[in-house]
Write a protein that holds these residues in place. Structure first.
Motif, PDB file in Angstrom:
ATOM      1  N   GLY A 167      35.282  40.589  36.747  1.00 34.88           N
ATOM      2  CA  GLY A 167      35.778  39.610  37.800  1.00 34.88           C
ATOM      3  C   GLY A 167      37.145  39.026  37.234  1.00 34.88           C
ATOM      4  O   GLY A 167      37.994  38.452  37.692  1.00 34.88           O
ATOM      5  N   GLY A 168      37.482  39.339  35.984  1.00 31.30           N
ATOM      6  CA  GLY A 168      38.341  38.558  35.268  1.00 31.30           C
ATOM      7  C   GLY A 168      39.760  39.013  35.465  1.00 31.30           C
ATOM      8  O   GLY A 168      39.881  40.111  35.833  1.00 31.30           O
ATOM      9  N   THR A 169      40.832  38.486  35.203  1.00 35.01           N
ATOM     10  CA  THR A 169      42.203  38.684  35.527  1.00 35.01           C
ATOM     11  C   THR A 169      43.084  38.647  34.444  1.00 35.01           C
ATOM     12  O   THR A 169      43.062  37.631  33.577  1.00 35.01           O
ATOM     13  CB  THR A 169      42.727  37.716  36.682  1.00 35.01           C
ATOM     14  OG1 THR A 169      41.920  37.502  37.864  1.00 35.01           O
ATOM     15  CG2 THR A 169      44.189  38.119  36.921  1.00 35.01           C
ATOM     16  N   ALA A 170      43.873  39.486  34.207  1.00 29.76           N
ATOM     17  CA  ALA A 170      45.113  39.524  33.019  1.00 29.76           C
ATOM     18  C   ALA A 170      46.463  39.658  33.834  1.00 29.76           C
ATOM     19  O   ALA A 170      46.626  40.499  34.777  1.00 29.76           O
ATOM     20  CB  ALA A 170      45.005  40.605  32.281  1.00 29.76           C
ATOM     21  N   GLN A 171      47.186  38.763  33.344  1.00 30.43           N
ATOM     22  CA  GLN A 171      48.759  38.769  34.029  1.00 30.43           C
ATOM     23  C   GLN A 171      49.650  38.677  32.737  1.00 30.43           C
ATOM     24  O   GLN A 171      49.783  37.969  32.124  1.00 30.43           O
ATOM     25  CB  GLN A 171      48.868  37.502  34.996  1.00 30.43           C
ATOM     26  CG  GLN A 171      47.856  37.594  36.142  1.00 30.43           C
ATOM     27  CD  GLN A 171      48.224  36.369  36.955  1.00 30.43           C
ATOM     28  OE1 GLN A 171      47.464  35.464  36.911  1.00 30.43           O
ATOM     29  NE2 GLN A 171      48.904  36.568  38.065  1.00 30.43           N
ATOM     30  N   ILE A 172      50.487  39.694  32.961  1.00 32.41           N
ATOM     31  CA  ILE A 172      51.439  40.306  31.711  1.00 32.41           C
ATOM     32  C   ILE A 172      52.814  40.507  32.120  1.00 32.41           C
ATOM     33  O   ILE A 172      53.064  41.347  32.908  1.00 32.41           O
ATOM     34  CB  ILE A 172      50.746  41.418  31.031  1.00 32.41           C
ATOM     35  CG1 ILE A 172      49.122  41.187  30.648  1.00 32.41           C
ATOM     36  CG2 ILE A 172      51.712  41.906  29.908  1.00 32.41           C
ATOM     37  CD1 ILE A 172      48.514  42.352  29.871  1.00 32.41           C
TER      38      ILE A 172
END
Length: 505
Positions: free
Chosen positions: A270-275
């Motif tokens: 459920g984690g999020t990465a924003q790049i």
């Protein structure tokens, strides 16, 4: 060799002096005034300098700090001493904050500026850019607040989480914003000077981060995070490492590709990465072919994704941006720019796409296939925000989990929208040739409508099931209700995906 602001006592004294002088976003804005402040934000310095020269006696400390750190002027040793009495001039020189400029004058080495996250006054420490100091920036130059860092900060999902990773922290801007909603922050960088300034930024603001030296995910091997943010050195180039803040040492867009491909190994369920990322657009791909390239990065990750291309730059515009940013002399910039364009030509590159890639790991027990949306959203009023990003993924999950029969039974409401029509003059007056419904402020929140769908959207007030509305419309237009439902459901799903329709509570 000591890094800047290596003495924690000096950092603490500096923080006390800056705040005692009213060196905050509001304090600076008030002293400069609306007009000079607006001009300064556009890069016009002289009116801001005039405003500080006219400051009253009780604001002279603040005026000195503005000139020193924001305008890059030389200030007398006595004036700096009065503005920063607790830190002390000698300690500031020893800690690389200021340096002698001749005739008992000092100039700033660092850029220390107020910043606000919308709720808290913060201070950010970086190196002064080429606009304030002549000549090219140093190899280990630490970039300050810029357009990309601000765009990322606005777009980050701010749901409270446990562990967060700021990969390529630079001076620590993203970590500053993470502090309000993350219990633990790990921040990494390949540049020791950047980590030193990030440590100073953290301490100036009464924060503490786990700072680690290393490239990519190397400093966090085997670790997972609820949130990963990164404004990396994404510049598309030959693979040189001229300036650490922009160059990764990897040719082309390999850095961004590697970050995307490795993110899944470091996200919790459920984690999020924003790049923030740049990607190559080759000749023949200008009309959207870039999607295939980035989709290839996503293949095999198992992650849901929303990829938004915000801008496209042709080679000359792209190279000009980054050569001017480094502050190199015209001859050096021209030589480097020419070599850079030669490489673009040899690689068949038509330009560079720039945007944000948001990734979401499946939840525990989730079995749906990766849902990956790649689109261009270029409107000035369509910048991504954290709430919009979170809502996007929530809407996609709702659409997957809701069958057509459940959707027909749902009571839907229409968000506040505008109906926009395009008309052409004809023999009988204005003839409508097209219409769309737009949700103001929502990125890509627009959908074309015909007579039936516009009536359907107008009727969605959360009062009756969607299926009932469709039956009423079918009866009114004299068409088969099942056929109308089959035609309407894809439009309804698209409208839900764009936040134009939502399920009423």
């Amino acid at each position: 060799m000591n890094h800047p602001l290596h003495a924690t006592g000096v950092v603490d004294a500096l923080a006390a002096d800056l705040r005692a002088a009213g060196y905050t976003t509001d304090g600076v804005t008030e002293l400069l005034g609306a007009d000079a402040g607006a001009a300064f934000s556009r890069g016009l310095w002289w009116s801001a300098l005039r405003a500080t020269d006219r400051a009253p006696e009780d604001r002279q400390r603040l005026a000195t700090l503005i000139r020193l750190f924001l305008l890059g002027t030389d200030e007398s040793r006595d004036a700096v001493g009065r503005a920063l009495p607790s830190a002390g001039v000698d300690a500031l020189i020893d800690n690389g904050v200021v340096e002698p400029a001749g005739d008992a004058a000092l100039r700033a080495v660092l850029d220390i500026r107020p910043h606000s996250d919308g709720a808290t006054d913060l201070l950010v420490v970086s190196d002064q850019d080429s606009a304030l100091r002549s000549g090219p920036v140093h190899h280990d130059h630490v970039l300050g607040i810029g357009g990309a860092s601000v765009s990322l900060a606005h777009a980050v999902v701010r749901t409270p989480v446990g562990r967060a990773l700021d990969l390529g922290t630079g001076c620590g801007i993203q970590a500053l914003h993470l502090h309000a909603h993350c219990e633990e922050i790990v921040a990494t960088d390949t540049n020791p000077r950047a980590l030193a300034l990030a440590a100073a930024t953290a301490r100036l603001n009464g924060m503490s981060w786990d700072l680690r030296l290393g490239s990519m995910f190397e400093p966090v091997v085997g670790e997972r995070f609820d949130l990963i943010v990164s404004n990396p050195p994404f510049v598309v180039g030959t693979g040189s490492l001229d300036y650490i803040y922009r160059d990764s040492g990897m040719a082309g867009d390999a850095l961004c590709q590697n970050l995307i491909e490795q993110s899944a190994d470091h996200l919790t369920p459920g984690g999020t990465a924003q790049i923030m990322a740049n990607w190559i657009v080759r000749h023949g791909e200008e009309q959207g072919g870039w999607r295939d390239r980035v989709r290839g990065w996503l293949a095999g990750t198992g992650l849901h994704a929303w990829v938004v291309q915000r801008e496209f730059a042709d080679p000359i515009s792209y190279v000009s941006l980054w050569t001017s940013d480094a502050g190199e002399p015209p001859e050096q910039a021209a030589r480097r720019g020419g070599q850079w364009l030669d490489w673009f030509d040899a690689e068949g590159i038509a330009g560079v796409g720039m945007g944000l890639i948001t990734l979401r790991a499946p939840r525990v027990g989730e079995t749906r296939a990766p849902d990956q949306v790649l689109e261009e959203i270029t409107g000035a009023d369509e910048a991504l925000t954290g709430p919009e990003v979170e809502a996007f993924f929530a809407r996609r999950e709702y659409l997957h989990d809701t069958s057509d029969s459940q959707l027909l039974a749902a009571r839907l409401s229409t968000a506040p929208v505008f109906l926009e029509e395009q008309s052409l003059p004809g023999p009988d007056g204005w003839q409508v040739v097209g219409a769309a419904v737009r949700r103001p402020g929502g990125p890509a929140a627009v959908i074309g409508v015909d007579e039936v769908s516009r009536a359907l959207f107008a009727g969605c007030r959360g009062e009756v099931p969607l299926g009932t509305l469709i039956e009423l419309l079918a009866r009114f237009h004299g068409v088969d209700a099942d056929a109308l439902a089959e035609a309407a459901l894809p439009v309804v799903r698209e409208a839900i995906g764009r936040g134009i329709l939502y399920q009423a509570r």
